[in-house]
Design a protein around this motif. Structure first.
Motif, PDB file in Angstrom:
ATOM      1  N   GLN A 238      11.731   8.875  75.378  1.00 60.60           N
ATOM      2  CA  GLN A 238      10.245   9.385  74.357  1.00 60.60           C
ATOM      3  C   GLN A 238       8.875   9.094  73.942  1.00 60.60           C
ATOM      4  O   GLN A 238       8.514   9.275  75.286  1.00 60.60           O
ATOM      5  CB  GLN A 238      10.765   8.088  73.176  1.00 60.60           C
ATOM      6  N   PRO A 239       8.326   9.726  73.471  1.00 61.27           N
ATOM      7  CA  PRO A 239       7.193  10.075  73.505  1.00 61.27           C
ATOM      8  C   PRO A 239       6.212   9.225  73.900  1.00 61.27           C
ATOM      9  O   PRO A 239       5.603   8.910  74.846  1.00 61.27           O
ATOM     10  CB  PRO A 239       6.537  10.808  71.801  1.00 61.27           C
ATOM     11  N   ASN A 240       6.429   7.840  73.523  1.00 55.36           N
ATOM     12  CA  ASN A 240       5.658   6.917  73.613  1.00 55.36           C
ATOM     13  C   ASN A 240       5.814   6.152  74.928  1.00 55.36           C
ATOM     14  O   ASN A 240       5.828   4.774  74.945  1.00 55.36           O
ATOM     15  CB  ASN A 240       5.398   5.888  72.785  1.00 55.36           C
ATOM     16  N   GLU A 241       7.156   6.402  75.953  1.00 56.19           N
ATOM     17  CA  GLU A 241       7.587   5.925  76.827  1.00 56.19           C
ATOM     18  C   GLU A 241       6.873   6.879  78.366  1.00 56.19           C
ATOM     19  O   GLU A 241       6.972   7.617  78.433  1.00 56.19           O
ATOM     20  CB  GLU A 241       9.294   5.839  76.230  1.00 56.19           C
ATOM     21  N   LEU A 242       6.817   5.291  79.349  1.00 58.51           N
ATOM     22  CA  LEU A 242       7.040   6.669  80.884  1.00 58.51           C
ATOM     23  C   LEU A 242       8.802   7.217  81.069  1.00 58.51           C
ATOM     24  O   LEU A 242       9.755   6.533  81.172  1.00 58.51           O
ATOM     25  CB  LEU A 242       6.548   5.756  81.446  1.00 58.51           C
ATOM     26  N   SER A 243       8.341   7.750  82.103  1.00 55.94           N
ATOM     27  CA  SER A 243       9.943   8.669  83.041  1.00 55.94           C
ATOM     28  C   SER A 243       9.546   8.175  84.191  1.00 55.94           C
ATOM     29  O   SER A 243       8.485   8.117  84.922  1.00 55.94           O
ATOM     30  CB  SER A 243       9.909   9.636  83.169  1.00 55.94           C
ATOM     31  N   ILE A 244      10.552   7.008  84.767  1.00 59.15           N
ATOM     32  CA  ILE A 244      10.520   5.978  85.511  1.00 59.15           C
ATOM     33  C   ILE A 244      10.862   6.818  87.035  1.00 59.15           C
ATOM     34  O   ILE A 244      12.087   7.187  86.887  1.00 59.15           O
ATOM     35  CB  ILE A 244      11.580   4.768  85.801  1.00 59.15           C
ATOM     36  N   GLU A 245      10.479   6.657  88.035  1.00 61.98           N
ATOM     37  CA  GLU A 245      11.374   6.853  89.701  1.00 61.98           C
ATOM     38  C   GLU A 245      11.259   5.206  90.307  1.00 61.98           C
ATOM     39  O   GLU A 245      10.649   4.622  89.785  1.00 61.98           O
ATOM     40  CB  GLU A 245      10.073   7.710  89.925  1.00 61.98           C
ATOM     41  N   GLY A 246      11.825   5.722  91.316  1.00 57.43           N
ATOM     42  CA  GLY A 246      11.746   4.805  92.253  1.00 57.43           C
ATOM     43  C   GLY A 246      13.024   4.921  93.199  1.00 57.43           C
ATOM     44  O   GLY A 246      13.979   5.906  93.385  1.00 57.43           O
ATOM     45  N   ARG A 253      14.125   8.975  93.896  1.00 57.10           N
ATOM     46  CA  ARG A 253      15.054  10.143  92.671  1.00 57.10           C
ATOM     47  C   ARG A 253      14.668   9.065  91.527  1.00 57.10           C
ATOM     48  O   ARG A 253      13.773   8.311  91.116  1.00 57.10           O
ATOM     49  CB  ARG A 253      15.947  10.507  92.226  1.00 57.10           C
ATOM     50  N   GLY A 254      14.021  10.549  91.114  1.00 54.41           N
ATOM     51  CA  GLY A 254      13.786   9.999  89.736  1.00 54.41           C
ATOM     52  C   GLY A 254      14.804   9.573  88.753  1.00 54.41           C
ATOM     53  O   GLY A 254      16.289  10.446  88.979  1.00 54.41           O
ATOM     54  N   VAL A 255      14.801   7.946  87.434  1.00 59.94           N
ATOM     55  CA  VAL A 255      16.200   8.409  86.763  1.00 59.94           C
ATOM     56  C   VAL A 255      16.644   9.212  86.488  1.00 59.94           C
ATOM     57  O   VAL A 255      17.803   9.211  86.293  1.00 59.94           O
ATOM     58  CB  VAL A 255      15.999   6.540  86.403  1.00 59.94           C
ATOM     59  N   PHE A 256      15.778   8.978  85.253  1.00 59.58           N
ATOM     60  CA  PHE A 256      16.832  10.362  84.879  1.00 59.58           C
ATOM     61  C   PHE A 256      17.616  11.862  85.516  1.00 59.58           C
ATOM     62  O   PHE A 256      18.759  12.164  84.978  1.00 59.58           O
ATOM     63  CB  PHE A 256      15.420  11.350  83.870  1.00 59.58           C
ATOM     64  N   SER A 257      16.185  12.253  86.312  1.00 59.41           N
ATOM     65  CA  SER A 257      17.474  13.311  86.734  1.00 59.41           C
ATOM     66  C   SER A 257      18.705  12.829  87.795  1.00 59.41           C
ATOM     67  O   SER A 257      19.446  13.410  87.635  1.00 59.41           O
ATOM     68  CB  SER A 257      16.811  13.339  87.970  1.00 59.41           C
ATOM     69  N   TYR A 284      25.825   8.681  78.136  1.00 57.43           N
ATOM     70  CA  TYR A 284      25.673   8.705  79.321  1.00 57.43           C
ATOM     71  C   TYR A 284      24.407   8.230  79.563  1.00 57.43           C
ATOM     72  O   TYR A 284      23.773   7.429  80.409  1.00 57.43           O
ATOM     73  CB  TYR A 284      27.076   9.912  80.667  1.00 57.43           C
ATOM     74  N   LEU A 285      23.733   9.377  79.323  1.00 56.63           N
ATOM     75  CA  LEU A 285      22.106   8.707  80.424  1.00 56.63           C
ATOM     76  C   LEU A 285      21.612   7.853  79.401  1.00 56.63           C
ATOM     77  O   LEU A 285      20.839   7.159  79.628  1.00 56.63           O
ATOM     78  CB  LEU A 285      21.376  10.301  79.635  1.00 56.63           C
ATOM     79  N   GLU A 286      22.111   8.010  78.040  1.00 58.01           N
ATOM     80  CA  GLU A 286      21.463   6.625  77.483  1.00 58.01           C
ATOM     81  C   GLU A 286      21.957   5.065  77.877  1.00 58.01           C
ATOM     82  O   GLU A 286      20.904   4.252  78.283  1.00 58.01           O
ATOM     83  CB  GLU A 286      21.764   6.932  75.823  1.00 58.01           C
ATOM     84  N   ASP A 287      23.147   5.020  78.123  1.00 61.91           N
ATOM     85  CA  ASP A 287      23.831   4.337  79.143  1.00 61.91           C
ATOM     86  C   ASP A 287      23.459   3.243  80.183  1.00 61.91           C
ATOM     87  O   ASP A 287      22.677   2.595  80.223  1.00 61.91           O
ATOM     88  CB  ASP A 287      25.246   4.006  79.077  1.00 61.91           C
ATOM     89  N   ASN A 288      23.131   4.764  80.812  1.00 59.34           N
ATOM     90  CA  ASN A 288      22.371   4.030  82.076  1.00 59.34           C
ATOM     91  C   ASN A 288      20.913   4.306  82.716  1.00 59.34           C
ATOM     92  O   ASN A 288      20.802   3.487  83.179  1.00 59.34           O
ATOM     93  CB  ASN A 288      23.310   5.096  83.139  1.00 59.34           C
ATOM     94  N   VAL A 289      20.103   5.252  81.380  1.00 53.05           N
ATOM     95  CA  VAL A 289      18.899   5.054  81.864  1.00 53.05           C
ATOM     96  C   VAL A 289      18.147   3.942  81.940  1.00 53.05           C
ATOM     97  O   VAL A 289      17.147   3.528  82.393  1.00 53.05           O
ATOM     98  CB  VAL A 289      18.460   6.999  81.738  1.00 53.05           C
ATOM     99  N   ASN A 290      18.525   4.195  80.268  1.00 53.79           N
ATOM    100  CA  ASN A 290      17.921   2.887  79.359  1.00 53.79           C
ATOM    101  C   ASN A 290      17.995   1.637  80.269  1.00 53.79           C
ATOM    102  O   ASN A 290      17.335   0.345  80.330  1.00 53.79           O
ATOM    103  CB  ASN A 290      18.158   2.580  78.013  1.00 53.79           C
ATOM    104  N   SER A 297      10.990   0.256  79.520  1.00 51.55           N
ATOM    105  CA  SER A 297      12.518   1.099  78.587  1.00 51.55           C
ATOM    106  C   SER A 297      11.582   2.724  78.514  1.00 51.55           C
ATOM    107  O   SER A 297      10.892   2.967  79.089  1.00 51.55           O
ATOM    108  CB  SER A 297      11.632   0.778  76.375  1.00 51.55           C
ATOM    109  N   GLN A 298      13.215   3.173  78.771  1.00 53.30           N
ATOM    110  CA  GLN A 298      13.093   4.966  78.946  1.00 53.30           C
ATOM    111  C   GLN A 298      14.293   5.003  77.890  1.00 53.30           C
ATOM    112  O   GLN A 298      15.255   4.971  78.485  1.00 53.30           O
ATOM    113  CB  GLN A 298      12.859   4.930  80.056  1.00 53.30           C
ATOM    114  N   THR A 299      14.113   5.893  76.639  1.00 53.90           N
ATOM    115  CA  THR A 299      15.729   6.049  75.992  1.00 53.90           C
ATOM    116  C   THR A 299      15.465   7.637  76.154  1.00 53.90           C
ATOM    117  O   THR A 299      14.423   8.688  75.301  1.00 53.90           O
ATOM    118  CB  THR A 299      15.890   5.529  75.118  1.00 53.90           C
ATOM    119  N   PRO A 300      16.317   8.877  76.962  1.00 53.42           N
ATOM    120  CA  PRO A 300      16.835  10.035  76.424  1.00 53.42           C
ATOM    121  C   PRO A 300      16.887  10.170  75.314  1.00 53.42           C
ATOM    122  O   PRO A 300      17.139   9.839  74.319  1.00 53.42           O
ATOM    123  CB  PRO A 300      17.718  10.432  77.529  1.00 53.42           C
ATOM    124  N   ILE A 301      16.565  11.127  75.059  1.00 51.15           N
ATOM    125  CA  ILE A 301      16.225  12.358  73.852  1.00 51.15           C
ATOM    126  C   ILE A 301      17.532  13.697  73.787  1.00 51.15           C
ATOM    127  O   ILE A 301      17.169  14.609  74.905  1.00 51.15           O
ATOM    128  CB  ILE A 301      15.237  12.721  73.620  1.00 51.15           C
TER     129      ILE A 301
END
Length: 837
Positions: A238-246, A253-257, A284-290, A297-301
């Motif tokens: 979401q626009p008010n969130e950060l894209s996380i890596e770890g 990797r980046g969690v979303f990628s 799948y992305l919403e279930d796993n990334v978040n 918080s990181q919810t894909p769109i």
């Protein structure tokens, strides 16, 4: 008339204006199937151009696919913040493209350009090359992972992708790839040349870039977004969130990628129809990334027609990779975004910054609860009360919880991999290393809360280690302790049903503490069913079967099963060696153990068991050498200390026995045979009070050990305390009326107390059960000598010599044989008979 499926391009700007930090992440994917040609003429034209249909599981249905994959983590200019995993995301995507499910692209058509290779010149040349080579029906993939930014807020400057050699401020001066050029390339390819274009970018704006003060990443993203129409969008957050890596995702990797590629690899196929729709990849992305980044918080769109298919999967390929992921060991590690904390800390009081840095140092040093006031827990509590930390507090909480779990996580990883360096730690070192794990895991669960996706797994591990430490403390029969340990393992399973480690340790508890063979095998097989390729339950249950339950046939089946999984495993080779040694096949045992040592010269169990082989075959100097090798590597190995003491006991070097057993008892106060053998050494050196103390301690640990009861009876006999000696031996015979060593000692008691009739009865009874019992023959000879029945005494003594070589000094000094020694001729003949034997 042909119907052309569209390829869509999407770039997302993730803005966090509250913290003046944002990370631009977007994945632009095409959806649907490629051109469906409606006429045979069009098919013929494509065929003439050399364009052929690819495999049905490919993302790219017709023509030749070419890709340029760029990833930059390490920038040349020190003022451009380095990224952590941009190059690894690029490498992972390139690997995906050449995989069967990702398109099985020809490796010659994939250009992977990372870090210092990714200069502006190389990037431009690679992308321009796509324009030159591509024709109608081809597919072009452009992937970029790195920084994107603008210098000034103008319409004519849509922004730049920063290449490796980009300057930190003057982007138009070179080292960058202008988004206007990228737009022109994509437009020419997709519209004029009818080439299908996929643009995937993960452009991370982290920290102090030139456009930071004017919202550079936001402007770049906005300009890119309006360059294309009809987008299907897959946004990292979401626009008010950060894209996380770890580091926990794909080892960095980046969690979303990470989850996007994993989903496209087939795991997003929720309904099992071997197709992945936009709806499925979105879920799948919403279930796993978040869930993966909680408590952040990181919810894909996902925007677009949810019924569109991304790709059709090959069912045979899915079967080959294994559709269901095994996640018995869930990982939970720290996350970070470069530059994020700098921006937050810049607005805080210097004392708060100092506290934060102290907290990070405490985490690094694993000072979680000590020293008071400056440990991670106390510093966290103080930081949690600070206003203005915002989302940084989420990172602090998560990273604290991750650090608290890390050591326990690594131990369990080593166990599941069969890592000998972890499995062969001594009891003392294991207790020292694991003793704080339950406390750490409790705190981690508390920090994350019971709604967190890792909560149950953490609580399961907390109870697992509690039970493990209990069981490790005493491997002797102890039902009360066993019940407590098993209760913890059952609680662990309640929190996480698919937990093979808990079943593994329950099996060991039923073997050691309860001595219940059926339950031991039942729980071992539960662990094996959950993780069929894990050898540890097989290794352990086989050991228990032949060493504790004397069931060599069933033990062999488990060893053979482990061998079928990995015949070159040093753990399997070691178990073979110990098994062969146990059944008396010493040459085979030596062969297996030496092979294990060849594979890993630091594998101490193989040295230990090789020492056992040499001890059993009376190669005492070689046994001592092997045991010494173990102790040189780890001086706290109590079983090796014990067996080395056993070797010296055989050699009658009693001071060495006492020395090594004292160390063994220091490291493990619950191993009964350390006390037992120490008692024997004290008894042999006439230290009777100390010997009695050792035997009593051993019986406190295992009151059912008839051998220790026997030795206590022998001690009382040696002290001429015949009443106590008889009581002790009679206790044994109440349990086992045919225990011949006890019958033999009872006969000695009656012999010493001059109850000759009862003495003879016990010796004869013992010999009826075991006709090779040399001691019974010897004491019958003593009895008959005392009674003056010399000829019968000599016959019994010859029988004793036939079955055992008696010490010459014993024969010449025994008072009971005085009458025999008077017959010098017969005595001399007897000694010659002994010499021949």
């Amino acid at each position: 008339m042909s119907i052309n499926s569209l390829f869509y391009i999407e770039i997302l700007t993730v803005i966090n204006s509250r913290f003046r930090y944002f990370k631009l992440t977007f994945f632009i994917l095409f959806l649907g199937f490629l051109s469906i040609l409606s006429s045979a003429q069009e098919d013929l034209e494509l065929s003439k151009k050399g364009i052929k249909l690819n495999s049905p599981n490919s993302l790219f249905s017709i023509g030749i696919t070419r890709a340029v994959v760029i990833g930059i983590s390490d920038y040349q200019d020190k003022d451009i913040p380095d990224l952590q995993f941009a190059h690894k995301d690029a490498e992972a995507f390139a690997k995906y493209l050449v995989s069967p499910v990702g398109g099985k692209m020809d490796t010659n058509h994939v250009q992977l350009i990372i870090n210092q290779q990714a200069t502006a010149g190389n990037v431009a040349a690679a992308i321009d090359g796509l324009l030159d080579l591509s024709i109608r029906g081809d597919v072009v993939v452009i992937y970029f992972s790195g920084h994107a930014d603008v210098e000034r807020k103008t319409y004519s400057q849509p922004g730049f992708l920063l290449c490796w050699d980009a300057p930190s401020r003057i982007y138009m001066g070179g080292g960058t790839y202008a988004l206007s050029n990228l737009q022109e390339i994509i437009t020419t390819l997709s519209i004029q040349k009818e080439v299908k274009v996929i643009l995937i970018t993960d452009a991370c704006h982290a920290g102090k870039l030139a456009g930071r003060q004017i919202g550079g990443a936001e402007i770049t993203s906005a300009n890119l977004t309006k360059q294309y129409a009809n987008e299907i969008k897959i946004l990292s957050c979401q626009p008010n969130e950060l894209s996380i890596e770890g580091a926990q995702w794909g080892e960095g990797r980046g969690v979303f990628s990470y989850f996007l590629i994993e989903g496209l690899n087939g795991f997003a196929d929720q309904n099992g129809d071997f197709k992945i729709s936009l709806l499925e990849i979105g879920r799948y992305l919403e279930d796993n990334v978040n869930s993966a980044v909680e408590p952040q918080s990181q919810t894909p769109i996902i925007l677009g027609n949810k019924s569109e298919y991304l790709l059709v999967l090959d069912s045979n390929y899915l079967a080959s990779i294994g559709k269901v992921k095994i996640r018995n060991i869930k990982d939970f590690s720290e996350t970070s975004i470069r530059g994020f904390e700098d921006q937050i800390l810049a607005s805080l009081d210097s004392n708060i910054v100092k506290q934060y840095l102290a907290f990070k140092l405490a985490l690094k040093n694993k000072e979680f609860f000590r020293p008071s006031g400056n440990c991670a827990n106390d510093l966290y509590e103080a930081l949690a009360k600070v206003e203005g930390l915002g989302e940084l507090l989420g990172f602090i909480k998560r990273n604290f919880a991750a650090a608290l779990q890390d050591d326990a996580q690594q131990v369990m990883n080593h166990w599941m991999k069969g890592d000998a360096s972890e499995l062969t730690l001594s009891k003392k070192l294991k207790i020292f290393k694991y003793k704080e794990f339950p406390k750490y895991l409790d705190r981690a669960a508390e920090l994350l809360g019971d709604s967190h996706y890792m909560y149950n797994a953490i609580k399961a591990r907390r109870h697992y280690f509690e039970g493990y430490l209990l069981a490790l403390s005493n491997l002797n029969p102890d039902k009360e302790l066993g019940k407590k340990a098993v209760n913890h393992f059952r609680l662990a399973i309640q929190y996480q049903e698919d937990f093979p480690q808990a079943y593994w340790q329950m099996s060991n508890v039923f073997a050691c503490n309860f001595r219940q063979i059926d339950s031991m095998e039942f729980y071992a097989n539960k662990a094996i069913a959950l993780y069929p390729n894990w050898i540890m339950p097989l290794i352990d249950v086989s050991k228990h079967l032949y060493s504790r339950f004397s069931n060599k046939e069933r033990a062999l089946k488990y060893i053979e099963h482990a061998d079928s999984i990995d015949s070159n495993s040093i753990l399997v080779l070691n178990r073979w060696g110990d098994y062969y040694s146990n059944i008396g096949q010493f040459s085979l045992a030596e062969q297996k153990l030496k092979k294990a040592i060849e594979i890993d010269s630091n594998f101490i169990y193989a040295y230990h068991n090789l020492g056992n082989v040499y001890l059993d075959t009376k190669r005492y100097s070689e046994a001592i050498l092997q045991y010494t090798k173990v102790l040189n590597k780890d001086s706290t190995q109590t079983m090796t200390l014990h067996n080395l003491a056993c070797t010296y006991l055989v050699l009658k070097q009693y001071e060495n026995v006492i020395h090594y057993l004292s160390k063994a008892i220091e490291y493990d106060s619950n191993f009964i045979y350390n006390y037992d053998y120490m008692g024997m050494a004290f008894m042999a050196t006439n230290r009777y009070a100390e010997a009695e103390e050792m035997f009593v301690k051993a019986l406190q640990l295992d009151s059912n050990s008839i051998y220790i009861q026997l030795r206590l009876g022998q001690l009382y006999l040696k002290l001429n305390n015949y009443n106590r000696a008889e009581i002790q031996i009679q206790r044994i015979l109440l349990v086992d009326t045919n225990f011949t060593p006890a019958l033999n000692v009872l006969g000695q008691i009656y012999l010493k107390s001059k109850n000759f009739e009862e003495a003879e009865t016990q010796f004869i009874r013992a010999l009826e059960l075991d006709s090779t019992l040399a001691e019974a023959y010897y004491y019958l000879a003593c009895l008959k000598s005392t009674q003056g029945q010399v000829s019968i005494a000599f016959k019994y003594l010859e029988k004793a010599l036939e079955n055992n070589i008696l010490d010459f000094q014993v024969l010449n000094s025994s008072e009971d044989l005085a009458n025999l020694r008077k017959n010098k001729k017969a005595w001399k003949k007897l000694l010659k008979f002994q010499a021949k034997i």
